[in-house]
Design a protein around this motif. Structure first.
Motif, PDB file in Angstrom:
ATOM      1  N   GLU A   1      -4.459  -3.692   0.750  1.00 14.58           N
ATOM      2  CA  GLU A   1      -5.031  -3.920   2.083  1.00 14.58           C
ATOM      3  C   GLU A   1      -5.638  -2.636   2.638  1.00 14.58           C
TER       4      GLU A   1
ATOM      5  N   ARG B   1      -8.875  -1.954   0.802  1.00 16.89           N
ATOM      6  CA  ARG B   1      -9.933  -2.854   1.237  1.00 16.89           C
ATOM      7  C   ARG B   1     -10.512  -2.403   2.579  1.00 16.89           C
ATOM      8  N   LYS B   2      -9.647  -2.000   3.496  1.00 16.83           N
ATOM      9  CA  LYS B   2     -10.110  -1.535   4.804  1.00 16.83           C
ATOM     10  C   LYS B   2     -10.916  -0.242   4.676  1.00 16.83           C
TER      11      LYS B   2
ATOM     12  N   LYS C   1     -12.662   0.739   2.063  1.00 16.36           N
ATOM     13  CA  LYS C   1     -13.957   0.415   1.467  1.00 16.36           C
ATOM     14  C   LYS C   1     -14.889  -0.224   2.491  1.00 16.36           C
ATOM     15  N   GLU C   2     -14.346  -1.078   3.328  1.00 12.75           N
ATOM     16  CA  GLU C   2     -15.155  -1.726   4.358  1.00 12.75           C
ATOM     17  C   GLU C   2     -15.676  -0.693   5.357  1.00 12.75           C
ATOM     18  N   GLU C   3     -14.830   0.240   5.739  1.00 10.34           N
ATOM     19  CA  GLU C   3     -15.243   1.295   6.667  1.00 10.34           C
ATOM     20  C   GLU C   3     -16.311   2.187   6.028  1.00 10.34           C
TER      21      GLU C   3
ATOM     22  N   ARG D   1     -18.425   1.311   3.728  1.00  9.16           N
ATOM     23  CA  ARG D   1     -19.647   0.512   3.649  1.00  9.16           C
ATOM     24  C   ARG D   1     -20.388   0.524   4.990  1.00  9.16           C
ATOM     25  N   LYS D   2     -19.646   0.449   6.092  1.00  5.15           N
ATOM     26  CA  LYS D   2     -20.268   0.483   7.421  1.00  5.15           C
ATOM     27  C   LYS D   2     -20.961   1.825   7.662  1.00  5.15           C
TER      28      LYS D   2
END
Length: 73
Positions: A36, A39-40, A42-44, A46-47
């Protein structure tokens, strides 16, 4: 062995098994937390990458759009 010794040994074995089961459950839960968090992250990331790309596009647009006015055919 007498009955009391067998009972004591069986009780200790049950306690060790319960402790092993609890330890195993903790080991299984840890990767879920790690997944988790990954994943967070990687998402950050990407932003932030998308923000940087848009910023660079804006800068290039401003640079090249001001240069178009000077060119005459």
């Amino acid at each position: 062995m007498d009955a009391r010794a067998k009972s004591t040994i069986n009780g200790l074995l049950r306690r060790f098994k319960l402790k092993d089961d609890e330890h195993l459950a903790e080991l299984i839960e840890v990767p879920d937390v790690h997944v988790e968090a990954t994943r967070k992250a990687k998402e950050e990331a990407r932003k932030w990458k998308m923000c940087c790309v848009f910023l660079l596009l804006y800068i290039f647009h401003r640079i090249f759009s001001s240069g178009e006015k000077e060119v005459e055919i």
